[in-house]
Motif scaffolding. Structure first.
Motif, PDB file in Angstrom:
ATOM      1  N   HIS A  23      -8.463  -3.069  -5.397  1.00  0.00           N
ATOM      2  CA  HIS A  23      -8.489  -4.046  -6.494  1.00  0.00           C
ATOM      3  C   HIS A  23      -7.072  -4.533  -6.798  1.00  0.00           C
ATOM      4  N   ARG A  24      -6.123  -3.612  -6.856  1.00  0.00           N
ATOM      5  CA  ARG A  24      -4.721  -3.985  -7.131  1.00  0.00           C
ATOM      6  C   ARG A  24      -4.160  -4.897  -6.041  1.00  0.00           C
ATOM      7  N   LEU A  25      -4.569  -4.613  -4.789  1.00  0.00           N
ATOM      8  CA  LEU A  25      -4.036  -5.377  -3.659  1.00  0.00           C
ATOM      9  C   LEU A  25      -4.861  -6.616  -3.325  1.00  0.00           C
ATOM     10  N   GLY A  26      -6.043  -6.731  -3.939  1.00  0.00           N
ATOM     11  CA  GLY A  26      -6.891  -7.885  -3.668  1.00  0.00           C
ATOM     12  C   GLY A  26      -7.634  -7.795  -2.340  1.00  0.00           C
ATOM     13  N   VAL A  27      -7.957  -6.571  -1.915  1.00  0.00           N
ATOM     14  CA  VAL A  27      -8.702  -6.365  -0.676  1.00  0.00           C
ATOM     15  C   VAL A  27      -9.816  -5.355  -0.936  1.00  0.00           C
ATOM     16  N   PRO A  28     -10.831  -5.327  -0.084  1.00  0.00           N
ATOM     17  CA  PRO A  28     -11.913  -4.358  -0.258  1.00  0.00           C
ATOM     18  C   PRO A  28     -11.445  -2.916  -0.022  1.00  0.00           C
ATOM     19  N   GLU A  29     -12.159  -1.981  -0.617  1.00  0.00           N
ATOM     20  CA  GLU A  29     -11.890  -0.553  -0.447  1.00  0.00           C
ATOM     21  C   GLU A  29     -11.854  -0.176   1.039  1.00  0.00           C
ATOM     22  N   ALA A  30     -12.767  -0.714   1.817  1.00  0.00           N
ATOM     23  CA  ALA A  30     -12.829  -0.400   3.249  1.00  0.00           C
ATOM     24  C   ALA A  30     -11.540  -0.805   3.973  1.00  0.00           C
TER      25      ALA A  30
ATOM     26  N   LEU B 129       0.827  -1.196   0.000  1.00  0.00           N
ATOM     27  CA  LEU B 129       0.000   0.000   0.000  1.00  0.00           C
ATOM     28  C   LEU B 129       0.871   1.259   0.000  1.00  0.00           C
ATOM     29  N   LEU B 130       1.890   1.281   0.826  1.00  0.00           N
ATOM     30  CA  LEU B 130       2.785   2.438   0.872  1.00  0.00           C
ATOM     31  C   LEU B 130       3.508   2.651  -0.458  1.00  0.00           C
ATOM     32  N   GLU B 131       3.879   1.574  -1.117  1.00  0.00           N
ATOM     33  CA  GLU B 131       4.508   1.686  -2.439  1.00  0.00           C
ATOM     34  C   GLU B 131       3.551   2.348  -3.424  1.00  0.00           C
ATOM     35  N   ILE B 132       2.295   1.933  -3.427  1.00  0.00           N
ATOM     36  CA  ILE B 132       1.303   2.516  -4.335  1.00  0.00           C
ATOM     37  C   ILE B 132       1.059   3.988  -3.996  1.00  0.00           C
ATOM     38  N   LEU B 133       0.948   4.313  -2.724  1.00  0.00           N
ATOM     39  CA  LEU B 133       0.712   5.703  -2.328  1.00  0.00           C
ATOM     40  C   LEU B 133       1.847   6.614  -2.794  1.00  0.00           C
ATOM     41  N   GLN B 134       3.076   6.104  -2.800  1.00  0.00           N
ATOM     42  CA  GLN B 134       4.221   6.908  -3.223  1.00  0.00           C
ATOM     43  C   GLN B 134       4.339   7.022  -4.729  1.00  0.00           C
ATOM     44  N   ASP B 135       4.092   5.920  -5.435  1.00  0.00           N
ATOM     45  CA  ASP B 135       4.488   5.848  -6.844  1.00  0.00           C
ATOM     46  C   ASP B 135       3.364   5.799  -7.860  1.00  0.00           C
ATOM     47  N   ASP B 136       2.221   5.323  -7.455  1.00  0.00           N
ATOM     48  CA  ASP B 136       1.222   5.016  -8.488  1.00  0.00           C
ATOM     49  C   ASP B 136      -0.197   5.236  -7.983  1.00  0.00           C
ATOM     50  N   PHE B 137      -0.421   6.371  -7.312  1.00  0.00           N
ATOM     51  CA  PHE B 137      -1.755   6.662  -6.804  1.00  0.00           C
ATOM     52  C   PHE B 137      -2.687   6.847  -7.994  1.00  0.00           C
ATOM     53  N   PRO B 138      -3.782   6.114  -8.026  1.00  0.00           N
ATOM     54  CA  PRO B 138      -4.663   6.187  -9.203  1.00  0.00           C
ATOM     55  C   PRO B 138      -5.469   7.483  -9.255  1.00  0.00           C
ATOM     56  N   LEU B 139      -5.503   8.084 -10.421  1.00  0.00           N
ATOM     57  CA  LEU B 139      -6.363   9.241 -10.659  1.00  0.00           C
ATOM     58  C   LEU B 139      -7.675   8.685 -11.192  1.00  0.00           C
ATOM     59  N   ALA B 140      -8.536   8.329 -10.273  1.00  0.00           N
ATOM     60  CA  ALA B 140      -9.787   7.651 -10.599  1.00  0.00           C
ATOM     61  C   ALA B 140     -10.876   8.181  -9.675  1.00  0.00           C
ATOM     62  N   PRO B 141     -12.138   8.038 -10.081  1.00  0.00           N
ATOM     63  CA  PRO B 141     -13.237   8.504  -9.224  1.00  0.00           C
ATOM     64  C   PRO B 141     -13.233   7.845  -7.840  1.00  0.00           C
ATOM     65  N   ARG B 142     -12.821   6.598  -7.754  1.00  0.00           N
ATOM     66  CA  ARG B 142     -12.753   5.882  -6.465  1.00  0.00           C
ATOM     67  C   ARG B 142     -11.347   5.298  -6.306  1.00  0.00           C
ATOM     68  N   PRO B 143     -10.366   6.155  -6.003  1.00  0.00           N
ATOM     69  CA  PRO B 143      -8.977   5.673  -5.940  1.00  0.00           C
ATOM     70  C   PRO B 143      -8.757   4.572  -4.915  1.00  0.00           C
ATOM     71  N   TRP B 144      -9.454   4.625  -3.777  1.00  0.00           N
ATOM     72  CA  TRP B 144      -9.251   3.626  -2.731  1.00  0.00           C
ATOM     73  C   TRP B 144      -9.768   2.264  -3.197  1.00  0.00           C
ATOM     74  N   ARG B 145     -10.838   2.284  -3.960  1.00  0.00           N
ATOM     75  CA  ARG B 145     -11.359   1.022  -4.508  1.00  0.00           C
ATOM     76  C   ARG B 145     -10.370   0.453  -5.532  1.00  0.00           C
ATOM     77  N   GLU B 146      -9.812   1.338  -6.364  1.00  0.00           N
ATOM     78  CA  GLU B 146      -8.818   0.909  -7.357  1.00  0.00           C
ATOM     79  C   GLU B 146      -7.584   0.316  -6.676  1.00  0.00           C
ATOM     80  N   ILE B 147      -7.120   0.948  -5.622  1.00  0.00           N
ATOM     81  CA  ILE B 147      -5.971   0.416  -4.875  1.00  0.00           C
ATOM     82  C   ILE B 147      -6.337  -0.939  -4.271  1.00  0.00           C
TER      83      ILE B 147
END
Length: 166
Positions: free
Chosen positions: A33-40, A13-31
């Motif tokens: 999805h990448r990590l295989g866990v729910p947005e919550a 998660l920290l790697e994504i926050l530093q390098d590849d934060f998604p510019l998407a309507p629901r960025p936490w959901r996108e993250i």
């Protein structure tokens, strides 16, 4: 390692926050999805990492010159120990300040400032000093002469990726 208590998912998660934060309507959901866990779960972890002081903020880093702030300076101030918090509060209210920090030094409170030009920079430094009650003799103003940009990157995996290369 300082971050021994972080599990693999925290590190990914920290790697994504530093390098590849998604510019998407629901960025936490996108993250998630990448990590295989729910947005919550992503939100829960980000809140915990923030509460622990590991994540300070999630925000863009802007190139000041490209938005018209072409003058910048590093300022050191001699501030009495009992007035540090008050002075830092004055500094923090100034929009052109990117950060400030306390040092164990004669000049103990430092900050960086950007402005549209040298005159605006000087006026802002003077204004901050006046509002903080700091005399010009207790101010060290080091305007940038030439900029060298570096990227700050914290690695949480020795090979640059997680267990699944994330």
């Amino acid at each position: 390692m300082i971050y021994r208590h972080l599990d693999t998912l925290d590190r990914q998660l920290l790697e994504i926050l530093q390098d590849d934060f998604p510019l998407a309507p629901r960025p936490w959901r996108e993250i998630g999805h990448r990590l295989g866990v729910p947005e919550a779960e992503v939100l829960r972890r980000v809140r915990r990492l923030t509460d622990e002081g590991i994540v300070l903020t999630v925000s863009p880093v802007l190139e000041s010159a490209r938005i018209g702030l072409v003058a910048s300076t590093l300022v050191g101030m001699r501030v009495p120990p009992d007035r540090v918090d008050e002075s830092a509060s004055v500094i923090n209210r100034e929009p052109g300040v990117s950060h400030n920090y306390l040092r164990d030094h004669d000049y103990n409170l430092w900050f960086t400032l950007a402005a549209p030009d040298g005159a605006a920079l000087r006026r802002t430094v003077d204004n901050i000093a006046a509002r903080a009650g700091i005399s010009p003799a207790d101010l060290l103003d080091l305007p940038a002469m030439r900029r060298f940009k570096i990227g700050v990157r914290f690695r949480f995996f020795p090979d640059g990726g997680g267990e699944d290369g994330i």
